[in-house]
Design an enzyme around this catalytic site. Structure first.
Site, short mmCIF file in Angstrom:
data_model
loop_
_atom_site.label_atom_id
_atom_site.label_comp_id
_atom_site.label_asym_id
_atom_site.label_seq_id
_atom_site.Cartn_x
_atom_site.Cartn_y
_atom_site.Cartn_z
N CYS A 43 -1.12 6.12 8.94
CA CYS A 43 -1.53 4.80 8.46
C CYS A 43 -2.68 5.00 7.50
O CYS A 43 -2.73 5.99 6.77
CB CYS A 43 -1.89 3.88 9.62
SG CYS A 43 -3.27 4.48 10.64
N ARG A 53 0.84 -1.21 0.00
CA ARG A 53 0.00 0.00 0.00
C ARG A 53 0.87 1.25 0.00
O ARG A 53 0.58 2.23 -0.70
CB ARG A 53 -0.93 -0.01 1.20
CG ARG A 53 -2.04 -1.03 1.13
CD ARG A 53 -2.82 -1.12 2.42
NE ARG A 53 -3.57 0.10 2.69
CZ ARG A 53 -4.11 0.40 3.87
NH1 ARG A 53 -3.95 -0.41 4.90
NH2 ARG A 53 -4.79 1.52 4.03
#
Length: 283
Positions: A242, A181
């Site tokens: 995050c 990611r």
């Protein structure tokens, strides 16, 4: 090497021994991503550590925001936790059903609002279950307790501050998402967000700080090795980020455990930064 702040973690054995201690309050902070398709509250109702109350991360939040589970106002936080019987003079122990994931978020939230006597159950509910420790399905009957909220803005960053940091480089930005990611080689799980990461940020998946089987934190010297291997200068400030501000708090807790004193969390994280707009993105 020992943890610099060992009081921020408790073992399953310690918690079982203190279940009935008058100053201890236990919090189930389980959270699942929408795409996981699980109901944390329903699981809590079926079984939880005796005496635990359920902390709803999506509801004890700024529900007027279009971003997920952003920090609520101090007034809302105080009102909600007071009704859960969590307040001044309590030692609060937080756990989650994934071992170590969302419990750190609630640990961080209590500290943001001035309550420092809070710890996370190392290994969480999975370790508790594996060891055959007691559970119950009874609804708790908490007695309201006053909570004095004192907002610590040094522990939180917003998008304006993150944009300014791109210019100054004063704070290191450390991303807890998976390498795929972070690098844009895996699909971003939050709908409508671009792939990639904040320019100049470093990557340390939060799972790399945990024992892969037990989901407990690695020893302190191993944590330091992981931070240094990721490129973190332990003498400089760190902002963790995050997907939506949950696992960034695992990094923040680990940094706290090894004694780093200048750590903040970017609350909006990629759910905010990754939206189409004027934020810069690196693949």
């Amino acid at each position: 090497m020992t943890y610099a702040n060992p009081d921020s973690l408790v073992s399953t054995g310690w918690l079982e021994d203190h279940l009935n201690a008058p100053d201890i309050r236990i919090v189930d902070a389980t959270y699942y991503l929408p795409m996981q398709g699980k109901d944390a509250r329903a699981e809590y109702d079926e079984r939880h550590i005796p005496g635990a109350v359920f902390f709803d991360i999506d509801e004890i939040a700024d529900t007027s925001s279009d971003l997920p589970h952003m920090l609520p106002s101090p007034e809302k936080f105080a009102a909600r936790v007071r009704k859960l019987g969590l307040g001044d003079g309590n030692r609060i122990i937080v756990y989650d059903s994934q071992g170590m994931m969302s419990a750190a978020r609630v640990w961080w939230e209590f500290r943001v609002f001035g309550h420092k006597d809070v710890a996370v159950l190392d290994g969480g509910l999975p370790k508790w279950l594996a060891e055959g420790r007691p559970l119950e399905d009874l609804p708790p009957m908490p007695r309201e307790r006053h909570f004095t909220a004192r907002f610590d803005n040094s522990a939180v960053r917003d998008i304006v501050q993150m944009k300014e940091n791109l210019k100054t480089g004063r704070e290191q930005v450390l991303d807890a998402r998976s390498a795929g990611r972070f690098n844009g080689t895996e699909p971003e799980i939050w709908p409508g967000r671009r792939s990639g990461h904040i320019p100049g940020s470093l990557n340390l998946p939060y799972t790399d700080l945990l024992d892969p089987q037990l989901k407990t934190f690695l020893p302190a010297d191993h944590l330091l090795e992981r931070f240094r291997a990721a490129g973190v200068d332990m003498t400089r400030p760190v902002v963790t980020t995050c997907g939506s501000g949950i696992t960034a708090c695992v990094l923040a807790l680990a940094l706290h455990l090894v004694g780093h004193k200048d750590v903040a969390v970017y609350d909006g994280s990629w759910a905010e930064w990754g939206r189409p707009g004027d934020t810069s993105v690196e693949p």
